[in-house]
Design an enzyme around this catalytic site. Structure first.
Site: not given
Length: 609
Positions: A328, A357
Site C-alpha cells: 500500500d 501502489e
C-alpha cells in the site's frame, strides 16, 4: 544512619526490579537456515531495560543489546549460524544473576522449497477481496470481547462479519471462476474505535484481527488455497499504523513516529520523489505527513523501525506461505528504505513478486519505481511490479470513446523495464466499481473485460465484478465495498447458487468465467509478444494482438454505435499464412483471409489461431 539509608535504597531497588515485566517479544519465533543470519528482537515490558540478557544455544550468538530512551524496550541483535539447528532456547532476563523473566524462543525448520517460492505472474488472475464484506463463514467471531468496534451491518462504514473462514468456504467458487490468486485487503488486527473494517490502520503487525479469524486460520487459508491452485497475496502497509496500535501510548523513541508523534497532513505531492528540482520542504511534507490523524506515519529512517518492518514482512511470507505482497501507498514512506525493504525480501525469496501502489495516471511516474529502471537521479528500486493505474484510466476512456486513449497509453510501455510484470485492473477497493464507471453499459463492460483478459501483465478483478456490482449515485466506500450477495445467511441474492441474480448478471458471470478459464490455458497471453493497431480516423476500431511463433490471439474492438466491416489486410503481418481463426466466444470459424470481418456495434471479436 548511613546503614539505614543503604537498607532503604536496597529495598527500593528490589521493589523497582520486582515490578519489571515481559509482555512482548517480536517476532515471537523465527526460522533456522534463513539467508540473512541476523535477527533483531523487539522486547517490551515494564523497565525491561534494567535487566541483563543472556542466552545459551549452539549456533546463536547475542551480539548486541540495544537500549533506547524508553526503558520499557530492548532490542536484541542475534547472529544465527548458517547451520544452526531448529529448536528452542531460553532468553533470560536477569537482575544480579537472578532470573526475573524467561522467554522460550523457537527456531523453526523451514520448508524445503520455501526459498524457491514462485510469486504471482502473468499466468495468474487475482481476485481482490475485502474480507469483512465477502462471506461470513463463522458468525461466532463477529464480535470479540474487549475489542472496540462491534458488528453493525446496517452501517456502510461498520464491520459486517465477513471473515477468513468465509474465504476458505468459497475457494471452490473462486477456482471455478478461473482465478488463480487472491489478494486480500489487510487482515491484521485493526482494533480501532470505528471504520476498522478496511484493515489499513494496523494495531498489531503480528496478529490477524480476531473478528476475521486467527493467525492459524490465515495459514490454513493459504495452504488450502494452494491445494486449489490459488496463490495468496498479502496486503501490507509500512507507511503507517493505526493510532490505537499497542506501542502508541509508550513509544520506544521520540522519532519512532514522524513529526515527533504529532499529526500533520501529508501533502500527497508524490511527484517529489521524481522531481529533479524538489525542495526539502516539499519532500518532508509528502513523506513525513500523515494520511489522517488515525494513521500515524512511521519513521523508516529510524534503523530499529526499518529492521522491524523488514523482518515483519519476511516473517509473514515464511509463516503464511505467501505468494506475493501488494504494498500500500508505495511512494509515501522513505524511498531509500523502500528499496532496502525490496532488496531484503528478494534476497530471501529471489522468485517472489511484490506489486506497489503508486496511484497516478502518468506512466513516467509509475515506471520510476520498477526494478531495472535507469532514472535521471540515479535512484533505482528493486520493486518488481506496480499497479497499472495509467492503463486503468485508459481502458475506461478507451471503451467509452474510440480506443485512442488505450492505444496511446499502451504505447508508453517503452518507459517500463518490465511491462509484462505490471498488475492491470478495471477497478479496486478505493475507486468506483467498473460497471458504475461505465455508466452500467453492459457492452462496454464486456469490451473492457475482454481487453483486460488479453492485455500484457497480471489481471486483477474486484470481487462482485463478475455480477456487475454497482453503486450508481453513491461514492461512499461502504457502497463500493458492499457485501457480496450470498455471503450471509438469509441473503435474498446468492452469487454462489445463482438465486436472485438477473439474467444480465448471470450472463456477466458466465462471460467472465469462460474468459478467465480460456486465458488460463493460453501461453501466448502469459508470455507472448504484443502488437496493437491504432484506431483510424474514419472508424472507432482498436485491435490488440498477442502472438508467438506458434499462436496468435486477436481482439478487435468496435467502440462505435454502428456495425463495422474491418479490412483484414490491416493484420496481414500476423495473419498472412492463415485462412481461418476461431471466435473464442461463439466457437465459430472466421474467415480471416476474406477482405473484411464484421464487428458488431459496441462489440468485439476475440479470435484465436
Amino acid at each position: 544512619m548511613k546503614k539505614l539509608a543503604s537498607i532503604i535504597f536496597l529495598l527500593f531497588s528490589q521493589t523497582l526490579f520486582a515490578q519489571t515485566s515481559l509482555e512482548r517479544v517480536e517476532p515471537a519465533f523465527w526460522w533456522a537456515g534463513m539467508q540473512n543470519n541476523e535477527l533483531q528482537l523487539l522486547v517490551y515490558g515494564q523497565d525491561i531495560a534494567n535487566l541483563d540478557v543472556s542466552l545459551d544455544y549452539p549456533g546463536v550468538k547475542l551480539k548486541q543489546v540495544i537500549k533506547v530512551e524508553n526503558p520499557n524496550y530492548l532490542f536484541l541483535n542475534l547472529e544465527l549460524n548458517s547451520n544452526v539447528n531448529p529448536g528452542t532456547f531460553n532468553i533470560s532476563f536477569k537482575e544480579d544473576d537472578k532470573i526475573q523473566h524467561s522467554y522460550k524462543y523457537e527456531l523453526r525448520e523451514r520448508e524445503s522449497d520455501s526459498r524457491e517460492r514462485i510469486g504471482f505472474n502473468a499466468t495468474d488472475v487475482m481476485y481482490l477481496i475485502a474480507p469483512d464484506r465477502f462471506v461470513n463463514g463463522n458468525p461466532d467471531n463477529d464480535e470479540i470481547a474487549g475489542m472496540k468496534e462491534k458488528k453493525n451491518r446496517n452501517f456502510n462504514g461498520g464491520r459486517h462479519g465477513g471473515d477468513i473462514q468465509g474465504i476458505v468456504n468459497s475457494l471452490d467458487y473462486i477456482s471455478e471462476m478461473g482465478f488463480t490468486a487472491i489478494w486480500l485487503n489487510p487482515v491484521l488486527e485493526n482494533d480501532m474505535n470505528d471504520y476498522s473494517y478496511h484493515g489499513y490502520a494496523a494495531t498489531d503487525f503480528y496478529k490477524v484481527d480476531q473478528r476475521l479469524g486467527s493467525n492459524e486460520e490465515y495459514v490454513k487459508l493459504s495452504l488450502k488455497a494452494k491445494e486449489e491452485g490459488i496463490k495468496i497475496i498479502m496486503d501490507m502497509i509500512v507507511n503507517h499504523c493505526g493510532s490505537e496500535h499497542w506501542w502508541m501510548n509508550d513509544l520506544p523513541t521520540s522519532d519512532w513516529i514522524n513529526n515527533n508523534g504529532k499529526f500533520f497532513q501529508t501533502s500527497h505531492k508524490r511527484q517529489v520523489n521524481v522531481d529533479p528540482y524538489v525542495s526539502k520542504y516539499d519532500k518532508f511534507h509528502n513523506s513525513d505527513g500523515w494520511f489522517v490523524e488515525t494513521m500515524p506515519d512511521l519513521n523508516q529512517r529510524n534503523e530499529l523501525m526499518a529492521t522491524y518492518l523488514i523482518q515483519n514482512t519476511i516473517w509473514w511470507i515464511e509463516y503464511a506461505h505467501l505468494d506475493g505482497i501488494r504494498m500500500d501507498t508505495w511512494p509515501y514512506p522513505d524511498k531509500i528504505f523502500m528499496n532496502d525493504w525490496c532488496e531484503a525480501v528478494l534476497a530471501e525469496y529471489p522468485y517472489f513478486n511484490v506489486v506497489g501502489e503508486e496511484w497516478t495516471v502518468e506512466p513516467a511516474i509509475v515506471s520510476y519505481w520498477q526494478q531495472g529502471k535507469v532514472n535521471l537521479d540515479s535512484y533505482h528500486c528493486n520493486l518488481p511490479s506496480l499497479m497499472d493505474f495509467p492503463m486503468q484510466e485508459a481502458i475506461v476512456e478507451g471503451v467509452k470513446n474510440d480506443g485512442t486513449k488505450t492505444y496511446e497509453t499502451l504505447a508508453m510501455d517503452f518507459l517500463y523495464p518490465s511491462p509484462q510484470n505490471l498488475v492491470v485492473f478495471l477497478d479496486n477497493h478505493d475507486m468506483s466499481r467498473i460497471f458504475t464507471q461505465l455508466d452500467e453499459d453492459f457492452d462496454a463492460y464486456k469490451r473492457a473485460l475482454a481487453y483486460l483478459t488479453v492485455l500484457r501483465g497480471t489481471p486483477q478483478i474486484f470481487y462482485g465484478t463478475e455480477i456487475l456490482m454497482s453503486h450508481k449515485g453513491s461514492e461512499d466506500h461502504g457502497d463500493i465495498r458492499a457485501d457480496f450477495p450470498g455471503g450471509w445467511k438469509g441473503d435474498k441474492i446468492n452469487v454462489f447458487t445463482g438465486k436472485g441474480l438477473t439474467t444480465q448478471q448471470k450472463e456477466a458471470q458466465n462471460f467472465m468465467k469462460n474468459l478467465l478459464n480460456w486465458r488460463k490455458k493460453k501461453d501466448v497471453i502469459h508470455h507472448g509478444r504484443t502488437m496493437q493497431f491504432a484506431p483510424l480516423y474514419d472508424e472507432e476500431v482498436y485491435t490488440l494482438a498477442r502472438y508467438n511463433d506458434k499462436d496468435l490471439v486477436l481482439l478487435i474492438m468496435n467502440n462505435s454505435d454502428e456495425e463495422v466491416a474491418v479490412k483484414t489486410s490491416r493484420y496481414a503481418e500476423l495473419t498472412k499464412d492463415l485462412n481461418a481463426m476461431i471466435d473464442v466466444i461463439k466457437g465459430q470459424k472466421i474467415n480471416i483471409s476474406a477482405e473484411t470481418v464484421t464487428i458488431p456495434a459496441n462489440g468485439f471479436l476475440l479470435l484465436e489461431k
